[in-house]
Every structure is written in C-alpha cells, then in structure tokens.
Design an enzyme around this catalytic site. Sequence first.
Site, PDB file in Angstrom:
ATOM      1  N   HIS A 191      44.825 100.653  55.187  1.00 39.03           N
ATOM      2  CA  HIS A 191      43.721 101.562  55.540  1.00 39.03           C
ATOM      3  C   HIS A 191      42.535 100.791  56.122  1.00 39.03           C
ATOM      4  O   HIS A 191      41.510 101.367  56.437  1.00 39.03           O
ATOM      5  CB  HIS A 191      43.282 102.309  54.268  1.00 39.03           C
ATOM      6  N   ASP A 195      43.146 105.102  60.260  1.00 43.37           N
ATOM      7  CA  ASP A 195      43.186 106.296  59.406  1.00 43.37           C
ATOM      8  C   ASP A 195      44.157 107.299  60.011  1.00 43.37           C
ATOM      9  O   ASP A 195      44.772 107.027  61.057  1.00 43.37           O
ATOM     10  CB  ASP A 195      41.773 106.881  59.236  1.00 43.37           C
TER      11      ASP A 195
HETATM   12  C1  LIG Z   1      44.717 107.742  55.355  1.00 44.07           C
HETATM   13  C2  LIG Z   1      43.732 108.704  55.888  1.00 44.07           C
HETATM   14  O1  LIG Z   1      43.207 108.499  56.904  1.00 44.07           O
HETATM   15  S1  LIG Z   1      43.388 110.080  55.058  1.00 44.07           S
HETATM   16  C3  LIG Z   1      42.284 110.952  56.094  1.00 44.07           C
HETATM   17  C4  LIG Z   1      42.976 111.845  57.020  1.00 44.07           C
HETATM   18  N1  LIG Z   1      42.171 112.997  57.253  1.00 44.07           N
HETATM   19  C5  LIG Z   1      41.334 113.095  58.287  1.00 44.07           C
HETATM   20  O2  LIG Z   1      41.215 112.217  59.114  1.00 44.07           O
HETATM   21  C6  LIG Z   1      40.572 114.365  58.376  1.00 44.07           C
HETATM   22  C7  LIG Z   1      40.615 114.984  59.746  1.00 44.07           C
HETATM   23  N2  LIG Z   1      40.336 116.410  59.637  1.00 44.07           N
HETATM   24  C8  LIG Z   1      39.070 116.896  59.584  1.00 44.07           C
HETATM   25  O3  LIG Z   1      38.085 116.166  59.651  1.00 44.07           O
HETATM   26  C9  LIG Z   1      38.979 118.403  59.436  1.00 44.07           C
HETATM   27  O4  LIG Z   1      37.942 118.821  60.258  1.00 44.07           O
HETATM   28  C10 LIG Z   1      38.723 118.869  58.006  1.00 44.07           C
HETATM   29  C11 LIG Z   1      39.966 118.550  57.176  1.00 44.07           C
HETATM   30  C12 LIG Z   1      37.530 118.168  57.395  1.00 44.07           C
HETATM   31  C13 LIG Z   1      38.433 120.357  57.964  1.00 44.07           C
HETATM   32  O5  LIG Z   1      39.446 121.097  58.568  1.00 44.07           O
HETATM   33  P1  LIG Z   1      39.271 122.659  58.879  1.00 44.07           P
HETATM   34  O6  LIG Z   1      38.338 123.255  57.898  1.00 44.07           O
HETATM   35  O7  LIG Z   1      40.601 123.292  58.858  1.00 44.07           O
HETATM   36  O8  LIG Z   1      38.491 122.750  60.213  1.00 44.07           O
HETATM   37  P2  LIG Z   1      38.662 122.195  61.673  1.00 44.07           P
HETATM   38  O9  LIG Z   1      37.384 122.483  62.338  1.00 44.07           O
HETATM   39  O10 LIG Z   1      39.100 120.788  61.690  1.00 44.07           O
HETATM   40  O11 LIG Z   1      39.781 123.136  62.284  1.00 44.07           O
HETATM   41  C14 LIG Z   1      39.848 123.474  63.644  1.00 44.07           C
HETATM   42  C15 LIG Z   1      40.941 124.473  63.828  1.00 44.07           C
HETATM   43  O12 LIG Z   1      42.200 123.875  63.496  1.00 44.07           O
HETATM   44  C16 LIG Z   1      42.842 124.628  62.467  1.00 44.07           C
HETATM   45  N3  LIG Z   1      43.531 123.705  61.598  1.00 44.07           N
HETATM   46  C17 LIG Z   1      42.998 122.786  60.748  1.00 44.07           C
HETATM   47  N4  LIG Z   1      43.988 122.138  60.147  1.00 44.07           N
HETATM   48  C18 LIG Z   1      45.138 122.635  60.617  1.00 44.07           C
HETATM   49  C19 LIG Z   1      46.492 122.349  60.372  1.00 44.07           C
HETATM   50  N5  LIG Z   1      46.875 121.419  59.516  1.00 44.07           N
HETATM   51  N6  LIG Z   1      47.422 123.069  61.035  1.00 44.07           N
HETATM   52  C20 LIG Z   1      47.082 124.022  61.925  1.00 44.07           C
HETATM   53  N7  LIG Z   1      45.812 124.323  62.202  1.00 44.07           N
HETATM   54  C21 LIG Z   1      44.858 123.638  61.552  1.00 44.07           C
HETATM   55  C22 LIG Z   1      41.737 125.368  61.761  1.00 44.07           C
HETATM   56  O13 LIG Z   1      42.208 126.495  61.075  1.00 44.07           O
HETATM   57  C23 LIG Z   1      40.842 125.700  62.927  1.00 44.07           C
HETATM   58  O14 LIG Z   1      41.444 126.767  63.636  1.00 44.07           O
HETATM   59  P3  LIG Z   1      40.522 127.932  64.310  1.00 44.07           P
HETATM   60  O15 LIG Z   1      39.645 127.222  65.290  1.00 44.07           O
HETATM   61  O16 LIG Z   1      41.525 128.839  64.916  1.00 44.07           O
HETATM   62  O17 LIG Z   1      39.752 128.544  63.202  1.00 44.07           O
END
Ligand SMILES: CC(=O)SCCNC(=O)CCNC(=O)[C@H](O)C(C)(C)COP(=O)(O)OP(=O)(O)OC[C@H]1O[C@@H](n2cnc3c(N)ncnc32)[C@H](O)[C@@H]1OP(=O)(O)O
Length: 534
Positions: A191, A195
Amino acid sequence: MSLEALSFDEYKPYITEELIERGHARRMGHLQDYFAIIQRQKLYNNFNIYCELNEKVNKVQLSHAFREMFLQYPALIEYIVPKFYPKHEAYYRSEEYLSKPCPIHDYIRVLNEVNINDIIMNEQDEYKSITTKISDIFVKNDYKFSNEISEMVSTIKIAICDPKKPNWRIICLPSKTSSTEWKDFILVSNHFDSDGTSAVNFFEDLTNILSKQANVENDTIVIGNDINIINYSKDYKLISKLPIPITERISYTPTLSSIPKFIVGNICKTKLQYTSDGGDTPAEFVSEDPLTYDYLINFSSEEVAKMKKTIKNCLYNSVTLTPFIQACFFVAMYKYNKILNLNNWWQWGVDCALATNARRLLPDDPETRDLYRYGSNVGGTHYFNLISQFNINEFEYDKFFKLVDYYHKNYQNSYRNGDELVGFGVLFSDLIINNTNMDKTIKDDYTNHKRGGLLFSNVGYRNEDLTKKVHVNNIIFSQSPGCMKFTFGLNLISTDKCGMNILMNGVRGSVKSRENFEDFCRFFRKTVENFAKL
Ligand SMILES: CC(=O)SCCNC(=O)CCNC(=O)[C@H](O)C(C)(C)COP(=O)(O)OP(=O)(O)OC[C@H]1O[C@@H](n2cnc3c(N)ncnc32)[C@H](O)[C@@H]1OP(=O)(O)O
C-alpha cells in the site's frame, strides 16, 4: 552501528543531488510515510486486483506498454531508500528507534533499472511456490478466479525498500492455449505508494496502450528470457518528475469543529463498539496462512442498474450505492443473528471505515490531477453506527431507506466538513509528528486490540470502453485488513460488462467458521436483493 538518523551525505550513493534536481528523488510526504510505516511495521500486507482482458498479450507487448507508463508515471517505479539498508528491518524495530520522534521522513527515488522479470511474479524464485499453487488452482477451476485464489494472494508480501524491484508485481495466470501469452492477471501491490484507484488506472492505461500498439518486436532489448524496460542512466531525460507529496497539495489539517466529534467517536469506538470474539490483532502480520475467508458475490449490470433505480425512486436522485450497500450490510449483520451479541449492553455500535479517494480534493486541473493518478492518495471516514438502527425487517422499506438516507447525508457532510481527512490530519499534526515516534504511535493503535466492524472499500464504477482492441472483461478488487482492527471487509468494483463484484472478507477466528461466514455472505446478498427489489 550508531542508530542516529543518517545525514544526507550518508544516503549516497542511493540518493544524489543530481537525482533530486531532476525530480527523481525526494523525501516522502506524511501520507507516504504513514503507508511506509504500516508496511515496514508489518501491519498490512497487500491489496490486489484480478483482471481478465478480452485478448492475450505477451511479454514484449507488456514491456513496451509498461515503459510508456513508467516514463510518464515514475511513482510506478519508485522505492524507499531506508536508513541502514539492508539492515533496515532491524533498525525500524529497534527500541532505540521506536523510543524517540523521527520527524524527517526517508527518501524515495526511482529505480536504476527495471526489467519485465522484475515485475512478473511467476519469474521470481521467492514467489515460485505461491504463483505455481495459484496457477494450479486457476486451471483446476476451469481458468476462473476463485475465493481460494483470493485468500492465497492475500498472503503475498512485497518489500518496500528493494532497490531492484518496484512495490508491486503482476501474476500472469495460465491461458488455455498458450504458455507465452496471458489474458488473466493479478496485480499485487503493497500500500506504500498505490491504492485501489491506482490499480484500476493501471489496467486502464495498460489496455489503452496495448490497444494502440503496433509492431513492438523491433526495438525490444532482450536479455535471455528477460526484457529491459527502463535503464535510468539512458532514460532519465524521458522520465517525468515525481510529483510533490499530495499532503502538500491538499490540506489534511483538521478543522477545529471536527476535533471534538473525532474524540467522542474514538471514545465510543474504544468503549462501546461491537468487537468479535476472536483473538486480538497481532503485533505484526507475518503469517504465511491466509488471514481471512473470502467470498465473491456478483451482481449483473442489469441488477446494478435496478439497484440504483430503486435507491433513487425510494429516496432522491443524488443518493449513491455506497450508503445503500452499507445499510444492507448492517441490517444483514443484525438479522443474521449469529454475529452481534444483542445481549451485550456494552455493544452499542459497529465501527465502519470507508476509504475515500483524496484525489477529488485536488485542484480542478487535469494536469495536476494526472500527476496523482498513481500513489496512495486516500482519505477515509471512520464512523460509529448504532446497532439499534439495524433492526429492520425485510418488508420495512421506509425504515430501511431512512437509514440509507442518514448514511448518505453523513457521507456528504464528511466530504464538506473535513471528517474525511480528520483521522490522518490529527496524526500528521506537528504536535504528534514532532513529539512521538510515528511508527510506535501507529503500531500501538493497530495492534493487540479486539477486532471491530467493517473496512469498506468501494473503488467504484468504471466505464470500460468495449470498443478498444484490448479491454477489461472482468475485474475484482480485494484486500485483507492485516492488523487493522476490522473483522469484515467489503471490496467493491464494477464495470458495465462484469456488473458489480463484491469480494467479502471475514477474519478467521473472528468469524466462527468458513461455513458460518459463507452463510452470512449469502444472507447479505439476499438482503441486497430484497431492498433493491431485484
Ligand atoms: C487498498 C485501497 O486502496 S482501499 C481504498 C479503495 N477505495 C477508494 O479508493 C475509494 C474510491 N471511491 C470513492 O472515493 C467513492 O467516492 C466513495 C466510496 C467515497 C463514495 O462512493 P459513492 O457514495 O457511491 O459516490 P460516488 O460519487 O463515488 O459515486 C458516483 C456514482 O457511481 C455509483 N457507484 C459508486 N460505486 C459504485 C459501484 N461499486 N458500482 C456501480 N456504481 C457505483 C454511485 O451510485 C454514483 O452513481 P449516480 O451518479 O448514478 O448516483
């Protein structure tokens, strides 16, 4: 050997002023140092992405594509220059080091040389046994990814200070028809400087370049069965500069108003949260055996579309999938009846950490954003969720969607009021950095505690262009919590073609048994089906 921190001169020949002037070496930022610490103190292992391409590619094609990526994004070929290499492990664990503040972070620099066999894990002696086992399981499972593969991959450790290899590798899974071409890969990464978003970007960039490639055999530098990709002394003029740390672009400093809530939240998490019955988090995560049971759930694209439609119909247009899935998980956890001990008066809530993508806080300028395409550029909210709210029956849609709305509003607020960065912000304050040893502070926070609730990683939806010559058919994201104090993991990723893949983890010992965990995963799926009206 004196354990005094080395002065700049003593870093030579690993770090030279020339390297720094070219932008190919610099000191780590606070966030990079945090992720370096969780790796060097063995608190976290790896995260990984399985990716199936629509067509096979060979080593030469991969080498050329990687060269393009490495020249543009040197974060992919950087490594940490630790103090006292190769005795760094003993140094960072010595009482003498851990007993005093060490506010000046180590250097990172780009590798001197990168060959394709430095990247393909199957070619490396130390990983031969595990990659062979994984390949055998893949073949036995009719050339498909499986829960067993996910569990095995989670045990792989990748050094953060290797001056000869990057912080990540790919496993090339066998193909039915060729031993020199592959279409199934697993990207395994520590990590430190990568990410989930970087990993998805990796396959996007790789397939974009592979799709445009023509006749790459001609200028390939072959050495035996290896191929040279980067030779720093020849290529340095072509390599982009390392970007300044993201913590110097985005302010992680907490707002005053967020601190009291953070403190109260922490007290609740310490005293009043659900903890699983299993043993404490270990002092370090060194086991060769899998930490978790893993279970993959897939929802087709049609089901995901229906899910989104139901959420928006039952609430309003801006509500997203994340709070919906979270509510389903907690209701399932309650109703499954074999996880929470509802007679324990001291367990009021379940903690849930949602990883967020800190890149969205970068200036709205494509060039700046592109600099952070790779890196461990995350934030996260860590909330305490009241168990009393989870008691919702399958027909109580109004009550359920009120809970989704509540989580949705909490998340939206957290992006505005700084909760998203407060945990890191407090840790990176001068007060902590200058007065404590960060390795010790973080280690104490992680280890020897009961495991709590849910580590939630939603890498999100990717619109994969299926008209590209080489494109992604299927993609699955996973990580296991290591010494992080969580019992469960939910790892989401979606494309139009593969729908939504949810890889669930349950820490062995903290969940009762594999059967019990898998039964719970199926129950969770049913809960999603019910509330999404599938
Ligand atoms: C080892 C590691 O790195 S662990 C860390 C990995 N995680 C990340 O990097 C996080 C990345 N994701 C984010 O930052 C996201 O914005 C989150 C998780 C904070 C919040 O997600 P959401 O609340 O669902 O909002 P977000 O604004 O990203 O979603 C945009 C759109 O995609 C959709 N969406 C989000 N996740 C998914 C998914 N898994 N599948 C399909 N659609 C999705 C949402 O429903 C939204 O759709 P809409 O515009 O039709 O309403």
